[in-house]
Write a protein that holds these residues in place. Sequence first.
Motif, mmCIF file in Angstrom:
data_model
loop_
_atom_site.group_PDB
_atom_site.id
_atom_site.type_symbol
_atom_site.label_atom_id
_atom_site.label_comp_id
_atom_site.label_asym_id
_atom_site.label_seq_id
_atom_site.Cartn_x
_atom_site.Cartn_y
_atom_site.Cartn_z
ATOM 1 N N LYS A 194 55.322 -95.711 -23.679
ATOM 2 C CA LYS A 194 54.918 -96.429 -22.476
ATOM 3 C C LYS A 194 53.794 -95.682 -21.778
ATOM 4 N N ILE A 195 52.755 -96.419 -21.372
ATOM 5 C CA ILE A 195 51.673 -95.867 -20.559
ATOM 6 C C ILE A 195 51.572 -96.739 -19.325
ATOM 7 N N THR A 196 51.659 -96.119 -18.143
ATOM 8 C CA THR A 196 51.583 -96.884 -16.899
ATOM 9 C C THR A 196 50.570 -96.247 -15.957
ATOM 10 N N HIS A 221 41.883 -101.442 -24.476
ATOM 11 C CA HIS A 221 41.960 -101.528 -23.021
ATOM 12 C C HIS A 221 41.072 -100.423 -22.456
ATOM 13 N N LYS A 222 40.091 -100.779 -21.643
ATOM 14 C CA LYS A 222 39.237 -99.783 -20.987
ATOM 15 C C LYS A 222 39.457 -99.897 -19.484
ATOM 16 N N GLY A 242 36.134 -92.199 -10.526
ATOM 17 C CA GLY A 242 35.364 -91.777 -11.689
ATOM 18 C C GLY A 242 36.135 -91.524 -12.964
ATOM 19 N N GLY A 243 37.430 -91.464 -12.908
ATOM 20 C CA GLY A 243 38.213 -91.271 -14.124
ATOM 21 C C GLY A 243 38.204 -92.542 -14.952
ATOM 22 N N ASN A 244 38.524 -92.405 -16.223
ATOM 23 C CA ASN A 244 38.608 -93.580 -17.092
ATOM 24 C C ASN A 244 39.573 -93.309 -18.228
ATOM 25 N N ARG A 285 44.997 -95.146 -30.311
ATOM 26 C CA ARG A 285 43.990 -94.326 -29.646
ATOM 27 C C ARG A 285 44.334 -94.225 -28.166
ATOM 28 N N PHE A 286 44.252 -92.996 -27.637
ATOM 29 C CA PHE A 286 44.523 -92.777 -26.225
ATOM 30 C C PHE A 286 43.587 -91.697 -25.745
ATOM 31 N N GLU A 287 42.605 -92.067 -24.914
ATOM 32 C CA GLU A 287 41.595 -91.132 -24.441
ATOM 33 C C GLU A 287 41.461 -91.189 -22.920
#
Length: 87
Positions: free
Chosen positions: A21-23, A44-45, A51-53, A66-68
Motif C-alpha cells: 500500500k502507498i498512500t 502515476h505521477k 516541489g516533491g514528486n 516502479r517507485f521513485e
Amino acid sequence: MVGTRIESEGTVTVKVDPIRKITLANILRVGSYDLSTEGKFVIHKIEFIHGGNAMIGYSKTGKLMRFEPNSLTNSVDGNHIILDDVD
C-alpha cells in the motif's frame, strides 16, 4: 527484510518487504496528478506543492514495478508507505 544503503554520491536505496500500500499523508499537498499508460504499465505521477514528486508504476495486473519518490518524506509501516511533501 528492511535495509538502507547510502551511495557515495548521496543516493539512498532502501530495501523493504513487498509494498502492499502507498498512500498520501495529506491530499491537500498535491499540486498535480497525471495518470498514463506506457506499454504494459500504468504510471502515476504526483507533483507536490513544495516541489516533491513521485512516480509509481504498476503492471496491468496490479504488481508494483516502479517507485521513485523525490524530495519527500516517506514513512514505512510494515508493507505500507506513506508519502508526504517536505515543507
